[in-house]
Design a protein around this motif. Structure first.
Motif, PDB file in Angstrom:
ATOM      1  N   ILE A   1       0.869  -1.176   0.000  1.00  0.00           N
ATOM      2  CA  ILE A   1       0.000   0.000   0.000  1.00  0.00           C
ATOM      3  C   ILE A   1       0.906   1.225   0.000  1.00  0.00           C
ATOM      4  CG2 ILE A   1      -1.790   1.272   1.240  1.00  0.00           C
ATOM      5  CD1 ILE A   1      -2.807  -1.387   2.308  1.00  0.00           C
ATOM      6  N   ALA A   2       0.883   1.976  -1.107  1.00  0.00           N
ATOM      7  CA  ALA A   2       1.837   3.073  -1.328  1.00  0.00           C
ATOM      8  C   ALA A   2       1.135   4.415  -1.310  1.00  0.00           C
ATOM      9  CB  ALA A   2       2.549   2.872  -2.666  1.00  0.00           C
ATOM     10  N   GLU A   3       1.652   5.326  -0.525  1.00  0.00           N
ATOM     11  CA  GLU A   3       1.134   6.693  -0.475  1.00  0.00           C
ATOM     12  C   GLU A   3       2.262   7.655  -0.823  1.00  0.00           C
ATOM     13  OE1 GLU A   3      -0.521   7.004   3.459  1.00  0.00           O
ATOM     14  OE2 GLU A   3      -2.470   6.274   2.789  1.00  0.00           O
ATOM     15  N   ALA A   4       1.951   8.673  -1.587  1.00  0.00           N
ATOM     16  CA  ALA A   4       2.967   9.622  -2.042  1.00  0.00           C
ATOM     17  C   ALA A   4       3.189  10.766  -1.069  1.00  0.00           C
ATOM     18  CB  ALA A   4       2.577  10.172  -3.414  1.00  0.00           C
ATOM     19  N   CYS A   5       2.414  10.792   0.004  1.00  0.00           N
ATOM     20  CA  CYS A   5       2.577  11.851   1.001  1.00  0.00           C
ATOM     21  C   CYS A   5       2.784  11.213   2.363  1.00  0.00           C
ATOM     22  CB  CYS A   5       1.362  12.772   1.029  1.00  0.00           C
ATOM     23  SG  CYS A   5      -0.167  11.927   1.513  1.00  0.00           S
TER      24      CYS A   5
ATOM     25  N   CYS B   1      -1.546  12.872  -5.612  1.00  0.00           N
ATOM     26  CA  CYS B   1      -1.621  14.332  -5.792  1.00  0.00           C
ATOM     27  C   CYS B   1      -0.326  15.038  -5.404  1.00  0.00           C
ATOM     28  CB  CYS B   1      -2.790  14.906  -4.994  1.00  0.00           C
ATOM     29  SG  CYS B   1      -2.638  14.738  -3.194  1.00  0.00           S
ATOM     30  N   MET B   2       0.529  14.405  -4.598  1.00  0.00           N
ATOM     31  CA  MET B   2       1.741  15.071  -4.123  1.00  0.00           C
ATOM     32  C   MET B   2       2.970  14.783  -4.982  1.00  0.00           C
ATOM     33  SD  MET B   2       0.653  16.883  -1.716  1.00  0.00           S
ATOM     34  CE  MET B   2       2.208  17.484  -1.079  1.00  0.00           C
ATOM     35  N   ILE B   3       2.841  13.951  -6.009  1.00  0.00           N
ATOM     36  CA  ILE B   3       3.955  13.711  -6.920  1.00  0.00           C
ATOM     37  C   ILE B   3       3.548  14.130  -8.321  1.00  0.00           C
ATOM     38  CG2 ILE B   3       5.028  11.879  -5.568  1.00  0.00           C
ATOM     39  CD1 ILE B   3       3.637   9.834  -7.276  1.00  0.00           C
ATOM     40  N   ASN B   4       4.533  14.386  -9.170  1.00  0.00           N
ATOM     41  CA  ASN B   4       4.192  14.844 -10.513  1.00  0.00           C
ATOM     42  C   ASN B   4       3.891  13.660 -11.432  1.00  0.00           C
ATOM     43  OD1 ASN B   4       6.797  13.886 -10.940  1.00  0.00           O
ATOM     44  ND2 ASN B   4       7.501  15.702 -12.022  1.00  0.00           N
TER      45      ASN B   4
END
Length: 414
Positions: free
Chosen positions: A305-309, A361-364
């Motif tokens: 489970i990966a989150e960018a923030c 939303c926090m990565i491009n």
């Protein structure tokens, strides 16, 4: 269409320009010259920049950009190796690379190696010779370096800020013309449409503000001349009842999918912020395809489970609590979970059977597409939060209906 400005463009939506080169080639000085500010630490001591440094600015006529200062590609020692590794990781989020050659050193193996990696990722690159005022190289040497690199080299003096305007022009010429052209919601609505945005305000909601996907969607609705109506899921029924006309679409936080689907009449299109972001920054088809792998999971299979923030975990956190609970309800058995958050992404994915990723939303877009392409290359299925939650609540088909290109993504067995 009105051009975005620095004030209304989130960090992850800006063109990312990364500066690469050897230690003391003048990367930090060049950033100060380009921005006309002393924002990067400059020193004659090699290895001053240890971690990637991000600076948001506006570079006309491109618009809002992020310039990334990186550690030297020739760093030494155990810490140096870690710094180089971080520098190479920056390539995964780089839209345009600037390679600096030290005019006093010429082209080295380090320069050729980073250039090869840049080209492997199909990143446009601008070549620069720094210290042109003191290096003392000849026109013949410059020509030889250009042939070795296969790259035109712009001559600059970062210290004296000479040649900077020519460099900016070259950056503008090399910038990807298709950058940031992916639609968020604007292509799904028309001027004058009502767009209802369902924003739950619970313990997980940030105090005094909306989360980034909600902000960006509201802005895109307004930019396209439509009318944004924002409500909580508990007031959705009353909101729809009191609107003067039927809304064009309802967009909800994925965690409220079940209630919103129940309270939204079937003739009103409905989707989620996360699904909109799946096509805005990623590959919606790949994420929907990943749903099919869920039913093939076996007890004890490992799920990432990966989150960018990074954020404070709540009691009923979506990534650590709700998603595992949904999977157990669907499958009837437990899985082995691992979690990651922030800008890093695991290199060792050998035992992973499924990845469930946040909306990103926090990565491009570059970083998200890198992660998706890495998973595709390794044959690892992936879904994002919105797609997974719609599947878990039995409304995936309905949630995809508003998006024209999604009509054929679901096969009957999905």
């Amino acid at each position: 269409m009105q051009k975005s400005t620095l004030n209304d463009t989130p960090l992850a939506s800006r063109l990312h320009i990364a500066i690469f080169g050897r230690r003391n080639a003048g990367k930090s000085s060049l950033i100060n010259a380009i921005t006309n500010q002393d924002i990067a630490l400059v020193s004659s001591v090699a290895g001053t920049t240890t971690d990637p440094v991000f600076k948001a600015m506006e570079l006309l006529p491109i618009g809002p950009v992020v310039i990334i200062d990186t550690a030297g590609i020739d760093d030494e020692g155990e810490l140096g190796e870690l710094r180089i590794k971080k520098t190479y990781q920056v390539l995964n989020k780089t839209d345009l690379a600037v390679l600096i050659i030290d005019g006093g050193m010429g082209v080295t193996g380090y320069d050729l190696e980073i250039l090869e990696r840049i080209r492997e990722k199909n990143i446009p690159v601008v070549g620069v010779i720094n210290k042109s005022d003191v290096a003392g190289y000849t026109p013949e040497e410059k020509e030889t370096w250009e042939k070795r690199l296969g790259l035109k080299l712009v001559e600059v003096s970062a210290l004296k800020r000479q040649g900077i305007e020519e460099l900016k022009r070259e950056i503008i010429n090399k910038a990807p013309s298709s950058f940031a052209e992916r639609p968020l919601i604007g292509d799904l609505i028309a001027p004058g449409d009502f767009v209802v945005l369902v924003v739950p305000i619970d313990k997980a909601a940030p105090k005094g503000r909306l989360i980034l996907p909600q902000q960006q969607t509201i802005r895109d609705v307004l930019d396209h001349g439509a009318i944004a109506v924002v409500t909580k899921e508990t007031e959705l029924k009353e909101t729809l009842k009191n609107l003067a006309k039927k809304p064009r679409i309802v967009v909800t936080d994925s965690q409220a999918f079940a209630r919103v689907a129940q309270d939204t009449p079937r003739d009103i299109p409905m989707t989620s912020f996360s699904i909109l972001f799946a096509r805005y920054k990623g590959d919606l088809a790949q994420l929907v395809e990943g749903v099919k792998a869920i039913k093939n999971l076996k007890p004890g299979d490992r799920v990432l489970i990966a989150e960018a923030c990074t954020h404070h975990r709540q009691k009923d956190d979506i990534g650590t609590v709700k998603i595992p609970r949904w999977l157990t309800q669907i499958l009837g058995f437990d899985l082995d979970y691992t979690w990651t958050s922030g800008f890093g992404f695991p290199e060792n994915l050998d035992e992973i059977k499924l990845v469930i990723h946040c909306g990103g939303c926090m990565i491009n877009t570059k970083e998200m597409m890198y992660r998706l392409s890495l998973l595709k290359q390794k044959g690892i299925p992936v879904v994002n939060y919105g797609v997974f939650i719609a599947y878990a609540t039995g409304i995936l088909e309905r949630a995809l209906e508003p998006i024209p290109e999604a009509a054929s993504l679901l096969s009957p067995e999905s």
